[in-house]
Design a protein around this motif. Structure first.
Motif, mmCIF file in Angstrom:
data_model
loop_
_atom_site.group_PDB
_atom_site.id
_atom_site.type_symbol
_atom_site.label_atom_id
_atom_site.label_comp_id
_atom_site.label_asym_id
_atom_site.label_seq_id
_atom_site.Cartn_x
_atom_site.Cartn_y
_atom_site.Cartn_z
ATOM 1 N N THR A 94 7.444 0.637 -6.308
ATOM 2 C CA THR A 94 7.949 1.527 -5.260
ATOM 3 C C THR A 94 7.144 1.287 -3.989
ATOM 4 O O THR A 94 6.113 0.611 -4.006
ATOM 5 N N ASP A 95 7.623 1.868 -2.888
ATOM 6 C CA ASP A 95 6.780 1.897 -1.703
ATOM 7 C C ASP A 95 6.000 3.206 -1.703
ATOM 8 O O ASP A 95 6.070 3.986 -2.652
ATOM 9 N N LYS A 96 5.253 3.435 -0.645
ATOM 10 C CA LYS A 96 4.401 4.616 -0.591
ATOM 11 C C LYS A 96 5.223 5.835 -0.191
ATOM 12 O O LYS A 96 6.170 5.745 0.569
ATOM 13 N N HIS A 104 4.382 7.619 -10.964
ATOM 14 C CA HIS A 104 3.221 6.835 -11.393
ATOM 15 C C HIS A 104 2.616 7.424 -12.668
ATOM 16 O O HIS A 104 2.357 6.706 -13.640
ATOM 17 N N ILE A 146 2.545 -0.209 -6.095
ATOM 18 C CA ILE A 146 2.930 0.449 -4.847
ATOM 19 C C ILE A 146 2.781 -0.545 -3.702
ATOM 20 O O ILE A 146 1.704 -1.110 -3.495
ATOM 21 N N LYS A 148 3.967 -1.712 0.541
ATOM 22 C CA LYS A 148 4.492 -1.260 1.820
ATOM 23 C C LYS A 148 6.012 -1.372 1.776
ATOM 24 O O LYS A 148 6.569 -2.222 1.079
ATOM 25 N N SER A 149 6.677 -0.539 2.547
ATOM 26 C CA SER A 149 8.137 -0.541 2.541
ATOM 27 C C SER A 149 8.702 -1.916 2.878
ATOM 28 O O SER A 149 9.694 -2.359 2.292
ATOM 29 N N ASN A 152 8.772 -4.114 -0.225
ATOM 30 C CA ASN A 152 9.614 -3.719 -1.363
ATOM 31 C C ASN A 152 11.023 -4.271 -1.147
ATOM 32 O O ASN A 152 12.019 -3.548 -1.138
#
Length: 318
Positions: A94-96, A104, A146, A148-149, A152
Motif C-alpha cells: 500500500t501507500d502511506k 498492517h 509501504i 510512496k504513492s 505504488n
C-alpha cells in the motif's frame, strides 16, 4: 531547492515487476476522483478502494465506500477482502495513509505467528493463530510493504483505465444534478440520503462490470516482462501452473477474521455497518415506499436524475 518556477518533474526510475504466482503480492489503494473535492456538490462524495494482484493482473476486490482514509475503514475493508478470497496474500503493498494501520497489523497477525502481541496505543491484545506460512522469511517476503504513492504503480496506474472507460461518464452523470439544479442539500438534507440511495447501487454495478471486463480482457504482450503477459487474468487464476505460477494464497479460518473484526469494532467503536453506512434504515424504507408510490420506475444512470426529481418533493413532505 526541490520547488522553484520552471522546475521539471523528476522522472521516476521504474524496474520490472516480479512475483511467483497469484496472491503472492497484492497492491491496495483508494481512488478519490469521485470524492467531495472532485464533485464539489457540498459534502457529497464517494471513495473507491481496490485490491489488485501483481502476478496475473487481476482485480480481486473493488468496492464503493463512504470513506476509505480512516483507520477503521481500512481495517474493515481488509477483513472484507480476506473474507471474499478466504485468505490473504503473502505480501500486501500500500501507500502511506491512516487506512493502512490495521491492515498492517492484521497482515502480520494472520500470516506469521501462533502467538503475537499487538500494541495499539495503550492496549495490549493477544491473538493465537497458527499459519502454515509462519516459516516465511520476513525479509524476503515481508507481510506488508509501504511505498510512496508514486511508487505504488501497479494499482495507481490502473485507476486511469477505470477513469477512461467508466469514471468520466459516471462523473458527468453525477454532476448533472448540480448543473441542472436538481440536487441541493442546502434546501433539504434528505436530498443527500436520496442521492446515495439512488446512485450507490448504480455505481457499484459499474464497478462490478468494470471488474468483470478487466479480469476477462487479454493483457498485451510484453516480451521483457518477468511475469505472464498476453494472457486473460481470469484464466491465469484458474490455471496458474500453465503460466509457471504458484498459487500463494494463505488460507485462514473464518474464526480468525471474526475475532479480528470484534477487536477492531471494540478498539475503534465502529462496526462494519456503521463504517459503511450511507443512510439510515428508516430513510431506506421511506425511499422504497416513495419509489413504489410513483410506479417503481426503472433506475439507471440515464434516468436516475428524472426519478430523483419525482421522489425528492414527496420525501420532503413526509
Amino acid at each position: 531547492e526541490k520547488h522553484f518556477p520552471g522546475r521539471k518533474p523528476i522522472r521516476q526510475i521504474r524496474t520490472r515487476l516480479n512475483s511467483v504466482g497469484p496472491y503472492c503480492k497484492v497492491n491496495a489503494d483508494g481512488h478519490e476522483k469521485l470524492g467531495v473535492l472532485a464533485l464539489k456538490m457540498g459534502d457529497i462524495g464517494f471513495a473507491i478502494y481496490g485490491y489488485k494482484d501483481k502476478w496475473w493482473d487481476n482485480i480481486l476486490f473493488l468496492v464503493l465506500v463512504p470513506e476509505s482514509c480512516t483507520a477503521a475503514a481500512g481495517g474493515h475493508l481488509f477483513l472484507n477482502f480476506a473474507e471474499k478470497i478466504s485468505g490473504i496474500p503473502i505480501q500486501l503493498t500500500t501507500d502511506k495513509g491512516p487506512e493502512v494501520g490495521y491492515q498492517h497489523a492484521f497482515m502480520v497477525t494472520l500470516r506469521y505467528v501462533s502467538v503475537i502481541f499487538l500494541f495499539f496505543w495503550t492496549m495490549e491484545i493477544t491473538y493465537r493463530f497458527r499459519s502454515v506460512y509462519s516459516e516465511l522469511d520476513n525479509v524476503t517476503f515481508p507481510p506488508h510493504v509501504i511505498l510512496k504513492s508514486t511508487h505504488n504503480t501497479l494499482i495507481e496506474g490502473f485507476w486511469h483505465w477505470f477513469s477512461d472507460k467508466s469514471g468520466k461518464n459516471i462523473k458527468e452523470v453525477l454532476l448533472c444534478g448540480k448543473t441542472e439544479y436538481i440536487f441541493n442539500t442546502a434546501v433539504d438534507r434528505n436530498d443527500r440520503s436520496l442521492f446515495y440511495w439512488m446512485f450507490i447501487p448504480l455505481l457499484q454495478k459499474e464497478l462490478n462490470d468494470f471488474q468483470h471486463y478487466w479480469n476477462n480482457h487479454r493483457i498485451c504482450n510484453q516480451e521483457k516482462k518477468l511475469m505472464p503477459s498476453g494472457h486473460i487474468p481470469s484464466f491465469a487464476l484458474e490455471y496458474p501452473s500453465q503460466l509457471n505460477g504458484i498459487d500463494c494464497r494463505i488460507e485462514i479460518p473464518k474464526e480468525a477474521v471474526t475475532q479480528l473484526r470484534e477487536f477492531l469494532e471494540e478498539d475503534t467503536g465502529m462496526s462494519r455497518d456503521e463504517c459503511f453506512r450511507w443512510y439510515s434504515d428508516e430513510f431506506a424504507q421511506t425511499a422504497l415506499t416513495t419509489w413504489e408510490s410513483i410506479g417503481q420506475p426503472a433506475i439507471n444512470l440515464s434516468h436516475a436524475w428524472d426519478v430523483f426529481a419525482q421522489m425528492a418533493p414527496l420525501i420532503m413532505q413526509t
